[in-house]
Design a protein around this motif. Structure first.
Motif, PDB file in Angstrom:
ATOM      1  N   UNK A  26       0.831  -1.214   0.000  1.00 39.42           N
ATOM      2  CA  UNK A  26       0.000   0.000   0.000  1.00 39.42           C
ATOM      3  C   UNK A  26       0.862   1.260   0.000  1.00 39.42           C
ATOM      4  N   UNK A  27       0.234   2.425  -0.174  1.00 32.47           N
ATOM      5  CA  UNK A  27       0.988   3.680  -0.294  1.00 32.47           C
ATOM      6  C   UNK A  27       1.840   3.963   0.949  1.00 32.47           C
ATOM      7  N   UNK A  28       1.386   3.494   2.129  1.00 31.99           N
ATOM      8  CA  UNK A  28       2.191   3.727   3.328  1.00 31.99           C
ATOM      9  C   UNK A  28       3.134   2.563   3.634  1.00 31.99           C
ATOM     10  N   UNK A  29       3.284   1.642   2.674  1.00 25.43           N
ATOM     11  CA  UNK A  29       4.272   0.575   2.822  1.00 25.43           C
ATOM     12  C   UNK A  29       3.736  -0.690   3.479  1.00 25.43           C
ATOM     13  N   UNK A  30       2.455  -0.674   3.883  1.00 20.90           N
ATOM     14  CA  UNK A  30       1.915  -1.862   4.570  1.00 20.90           C
ATOM     15  C   UNK A  30       1.414  -2.909   3.597  1.00 20.90           C
ATOM     16  N   UNK A  31       1.405  -4.162   4.078  1.00 22.52           N
ATOM     17  CA  UNK A  31       0.752  -5.240   3.323  1.00 22.52           C
ATOM     18  C   UNK A  31      -0.757  -5.164   3.574  1.00 22.52           C
ATOM     19  N   UNK A  32      -1.524  -5.923   2.793  1.00 24.75           N
ATOM     20  CA  UNK A  32      -2.990  -5.832   2.874  1.00 24.75           C
ATOM     21  C   UNK A  32      -3.512  -6.109   4.282  1.00 24.75           C
ATOM     22  N   UNK A  33      -2.893  -7.090   4.971  1.00 25.05           N
ATOM     23  CA  UNK A  33      -3.454  -7.501   6.269  1.00 25.05           C
ATOM     24  C   UNK A  33      -2.640  -6.967   7.448  1.00 25.05           C
ATOM     25  N   UNK A  34      -1.955  -5.842   7.205  1.00 18.15           N
ATOM     26  CA  UNK A  34      -1.078  -5.313   8.259  1.00 18.15           C
ATOM     27  C   UNK A  34      -1.739  -4.135   8.976  1.00 18.15           C
ATOM     28  N   UNK A  35      -1.630  -4.136  10.301  1.00 12.17           N
ATOM     29  CA  UNK A  35      -2.138  -3.011  11.101  1.00 12.17           C
ATOM     30  C   UNK A  35      -1.140  -1.857  11.060  1.00 12.17           C
ATOM     31  N   UNK A  36      -1.634  -0.655  11.344  1.00  8.42           N
ATOM     32  CA  UNK A  36      -0.704   0.458  11.575  1.00  8.42           C
ATOM     33  C   UNK A  36      -0.042   0.259  12.942  1.00  8.42           C
ATOM     34  N   UNK A  78      -8.465  -4.784   2.432  1.00  3.78           N
ATOM     35  CA  UNK A  78      -7.297  -4.527   3.278  1.00  3.78           C
ATOM     36  C   UNK A  78      -7.721  -4.195   4.710  1.00  3.78           C
ATOM     37  N   UNK A  79      -6.748  -4.318   5.617  1.00  4.00           N
ATOM     38  CA  UNK A  79      -6.999  -4.064   7.029  1.00  4.00           C
ATOM     39  C   UNK A  79      -6.620  -2.627   7.388  1.00  4.00           C
ATOM     40  N   UNK A  80      -7.427  -2.016   8.274  1.00  4.80           N
ATOM     41  CA  UNK A  80      -7.031  -0.791   8.968  1.00  4.80           C
ATOM     42  C   UNK A  80      -6.677   0.366   8.015  1.00  4.80           C
ATOM     43  N   UNK A  81      -7.692   0.920   7.353  1.00  2.00           N
ATOM     44  CA  UNK A  81      -7.474   1.999   6.383  1.00  2.00           C
ATOM     45  C   UNK A  81      -7.077   3.304   7.075  1.00  2.00           C
ATOM     46  N   UNK A  82      -6.111   3.991   6.506  1.00  2.00           N
ATOM     47  CA  UNK A  82      -5.813   5.336   6.998  1.00  2.00           C
ATOM     48  C   UNK A  82      -6.578   6.337   6.138  1.00  2.00           C
ATOM     49  N   UNK A  83      -6.491   7.617   6.503  1.00  2.00           N
ATOM     50  CA  UNK A  83      -7.387   8.634   5.942  1.00  2.00           C
ATOM     51  C   UNK A  83      -7.470   8.609   4.407  1.00  2.00           C
ATOM     52  N   UNK A  84      -6.294   8.598   3.716  1.00  3.44           N
ATOM     53  CA  UNK A  84      -6.306   8.661   2.248  1.00  3.44           C
ATOM     54  C   UNK A  84      -6.990   7.429   1.672  1.00  3.44           C
ATOM     55  N   UNK A  85      -6.757   6.266   2.277  1.00  4.15           N
ATOM     56  CA  UNK A  85      -7.393   5.034   1.785  1.00  4.15           C
ATOM     57  C   UNK A  85      -8.896   5.079   2.030  1.00  4.15           C
ATOM     58  N   UNK A  86      -9.255   5.632   3.173  1.00  2.42           N
ATOM     59  CA  UNK A  86     -10.671   5.756   3.528  1.00  2.42           C
ATOM     60  C   UNK A  86     -11.385   6.656   2.505  1.00  2.42           C
TER      61      UNK A  86
END
Ligand code: ADP
Length: 245
Positions: free
Chosen positions: A15-25, A170-178
């Motif tokens: 993802x744009x912040x470097x996380x995998x699909x099932x990764x939490x922040x 994906x897990x745990x969306x941040x603002x831009x993904x939301x």
């Protein structure tokens, strides 16, 4: 983010912040952070920063709101004017009124309300910095603060969202993904009781995607639940050490 990037998740599933699909922040949880509240907690969930203060059980004000057979749980979710890029009006918005209600409904099943007839507890959630998923993070911290106030609970309540960006769940969306993604599914559970206390959906998912998203969010909740318990343990180990000194 003003322009939608071509892809929110690349071919390798990053993802744009470097996380995998099932990764939490990254998460940080702290209990007992306010001297003047009966219970308190602080959460950093990615860039979200939320502090919660709990007061009570105490006499209900105004009295006519009290219930003869149970305690009343009052929740206030509020975003500080500096919590988002554009100054937010400090007056409660429709969104904050709605979130206060759904958060109360998510927390209430965990509290033994019948133990304190006529009493009330106030749960103040102050969002200091928001970056998507604040209702879930607020629930996670509020439940810890209620436990910290010494109020008997059936279980802790823990929140986490999953959703869809591009074509991927994906897990745990941040603002831009939301904002730029296709759907967001916030979930709160009481893991030990295997009970769901919040389930919402914003956007469109197929039934199969919805099931995957809920399953993913529940797994995320379980990971955060372990951190919640650790945060409580840390606080009480500190209290124990101080008492033994
Ligand atoms: P949640 O925070 O539970 O995901 P929403 O989906 O309603 O709730 O909001 C998503 C995100 O939108 C928030 O976390 C915050 O980053 C942003 N947001 C909410 N309200 C405002 C606002 N008034 N101004 C700017 N951003 C906001």
């Amino acid at each position: 983010m003003s322009e939608k990037p071509e892809k929110l998740i690349d071919k390798k599933g990053i993802r744009l912040d470097g996380r995998k699909a099932d990764e939490l922040r990254p998460l940080k949880l702290q209990v007992g952070v306010l001297a003047n509240a009966d219970g308190s907690a602080y959460i950093e969930h990615g860039k979200n920063k939320i502090i919660v203060g709990v007061f009570g059980p105490r006499e209900m004000h105004p009295k006519h709101l009290s219930q003869p057979d149970r305690m009343v749980l009052r929740c206030r979710y509020h975003m500080a004017p500096f919590s988002v890029q554009e100054r937010k009006s400090p007056a409660p918005s429709r969104r904050e009124v709605e979130l206060s209600k759904v958060i109360r409904e998510a927390l209430e099943p965990s509290v033994f309300v019948d133990l304190y007839p006529r009493a009330g507890i106030d749960v103040y959630m102050e969002v200091l910095q928001a970056d998507g998923g604040t209702r879930c993070a607020a629930i996670t911290a509020a439940s810890l603060a209620i436990a910290d106030a010494g109020i008997p609970l059936r279980d802790l309540v823990v929140g986490c969202a999953a959703g869809k960006i591009d074509d991927t769940v994906v897990l745990d969306l941040y603002d831009a993904e939301d904002k730029l993604g296709a759907a967001d599914v916030p979930v709160a559970i009481m893991p030990n009781l295997n009970a769901v206390t919040l389930l919402q959906m914003d956007g469109i998912l197929t039934p199969a995607e919805f099931e995957t998203a809920v399953g993913m969010a529940v797994e995320g909740c379980k990971k955060i639940y372990a951190m919640q318990k650790e945060a409580l343990r840390t606080k009480y180990m500190t209290v124990k050490e101080e008492a033994e000194e």
